[in-house]
Design a protein around this motif. Structure first.
Motif, short mmCIF file in Angstrom:
data_model
loop_
_atom_site.label_atom_id
_atom_site.label_comp_id
_atom_site.label_asym_id
_atom_site.label_seq_id
_atom_site.Cartn_x
_atom_site.Cartn_y
_atom_site.Cartn_z
N THR A 27 0.86 -1.18 0.00
CA THR A 27 0.00 0.00 0.00
C THR A 27 0.89 1.23 0.00
N LEU A 28 0.91 1.94 -1.12
CA LEU A 28 1.86 3.05 -1.27
C LEU A 28 1.61 4.16 -0.26
N SER A 29 0.38 4.36 0.13
CA SER A 29 0.07 5.47 1.04
C SER A 29 0.66 5.25 2.43
N LEU A 30 1.10 4.03 2.71
CA LEU A 30 1.67 3.72 4.02
C LEU A 30 3.20 3.75 4.00
N ASN A 31 3.76 4.06 2.85
CA ASN A 31 5.21 4.01 2.68
C ASN A 31 5.72 5.23 1.93
N SER A 32 6.99 5.55 2.15
CA SER A 32 7.64 6.55 1.32
C SER A 32 8.01 5.93 -0.02
N MET A 33 7.75 6.67 -1.07
CA MET A 33 8.06 6.19 -2.42
C MET A 33 9.06 7.14 -3.06
N ASN A 34 9.93 6.57 -3.85
CA ASN A 34 10.99 7.34 -4.48
C ASN A 34 11.01 7.15 -5.99
N TRP A 35 11.50 8.17 -6.67
CA TRP A 35 11.91 8.06 -8.07
C TRP A 35 13.42 8.30 -8.13
N TYR A 36 14.10 7.40 -8.80
CA TYR A 36 15.53 7.53 -9.07
C TYR A 36 15.72 7.63 -10.58
N ARG A 37 16.90 8.05 -10.98
CA ARG A 37 17.25 7.99 -12.39
C ARG A 37 18.72 7.61 -12.53
N ALA A 48 13.23 12.25 -6.49
CA ALA A 48 12.10 12.76 -5.71
C ALA A 48 11.58 11.69 -4.77
N THR A 49 11.02 12.15 -3.66
CA THR A 49 10.44 11.28 -2.64
C THR A 49 9.10 11.85 -2.20
N ILE A 50 8.14 10.96 -1.99
CA ILE A 50 6.89 11.35 -1.35
C ILE A 50 6.71 10.46 -0.13
N THR A 51 6.51 11.08 1.02
CA THR A 51 6.38 10.32 2.25
C THR A 51 4.96 9.80 2.40
N VAL A 91 17.29 6.58 -17.47
CA VAL A 91 16.28 5.58 -17.13
C VAL A 91 15.77 5.92 -15.74
N TYR A 92 14.47 6.02 -15.61
CA TYR A 92 13.84 6.39 -14.35
C TYR A 92 13.25 5.15 -13.68
N TYR A 93 13.51 5.02 -12.38
CA TYR A 93 13.06 3.86 -11.61
C TYR A 93 12.24 4.33 -10.41
N CYS A 94 11.14 3.67 -10.17
CA CYS A 94 10.44 3.89 -8.91
C CYS A 94 10.95 2.88 -7.89
N HIS A 95 10.85 3.25 -6.64
CA HIS A 95 11.48 2.46 -5.58
C HIS A 95 10.72 2.64 -4.28
N VAL A 96 10.66 1.54 -3.54
CA VAL A 96 10.13 1.59 -2.18
C VAL A 96 10.98 0.67 -1.31
N PHE A 97 11.19 1.09 -0.08
CA PHE A 97 11.93 0.25 0.86
C PHE A 97 10.97 -0.21 1.94
N LYS A 98 10.79 -1.51 2.02
CA LYS A 98 9.97 -2.10 3.08
C LYS A 98 10.67 -3.39 3.48
N ALA A 99 11.56 -3.29 4.43
CA ALA A 99 12.45 -4.37 4.87
C ALA A 99 13.55 -4.62 3.83
N VAL A 100 13.17 -4.61 2.58
CA VAL A 100 14.14 -4.68 1.49
C VAL A 100 13.74 -3.66 0.43
N SER A 101 14.64 -3.42 -0.51
CA SER A 101 14.34 -2.49 -1.60
C SER A 101 13.59 -3.20 -2.71
N TYR A 102 12.56 -2.53 -3.20
CA TYR A 102 11.83 -3.00 -4.37
C TYR A 102 11.96 -1.93 -5.45
N TRP A 103 12.25 -2.38 -6.67
CA TRP A 103 12.45 -1.46 -7.79
C TRP A 103 11.49 -1.79 -8.93
#
Length: 113
Positions: A27-37, A48-51, A91-103
């Protein structure tokens, strides 16, 4: 957890693109989400990051041009990119960290005339 990034493409300098990152298994609303490039041969950089609270932070290089946002109903995060420059090509990647990194799988943005 799966992240599906989309929206990249070829755009002229000064143009705009909107990237999307649709998530499943989290659930993205419960986690910080990132964009990397990442540019080939260089390190992957945070853009960018959205908390979970909806606060946004940006790299200095994109402040005032890029906007990160989230649609909780669609469980999707967006990166609105305006006034694009050739140096935004990556290349732009979305990312979330929840115990481990997901890309996400990455989506190519090319800014060129």
């Amino acid at each position: 957890v799966q992240l599906q990034a989309s929206g990249g493409g070829l755009v002229q300098p000064g143009g705009s693109l909107r990237l999307s990152c649709a998530a499943s298994g989290i659930t993205l609303s419960l986690n910080s989400m990132n964009w990397y490039r990442q540019v080939p041969g260089k390190r992957r950089n945070l853009v960018a990051t959205i908390t979970s609270g909806g606060n946004a932070n940006y790299a200095d290089s994109v402040k005032g041009r890029f906007t990160i946002s989230r649609d909780n109903a669609k469980n999707t995060v967006y990166l609105e990119m305006n006034s694009l420059k050739s140096e935004d090509t990556a290349v732009y990647y979305c990312h979330v960290f929840k115990a481990v990194s997901y890309w996400g799988q990455g989506t190519l943005v090319t800014v060129s005339s």
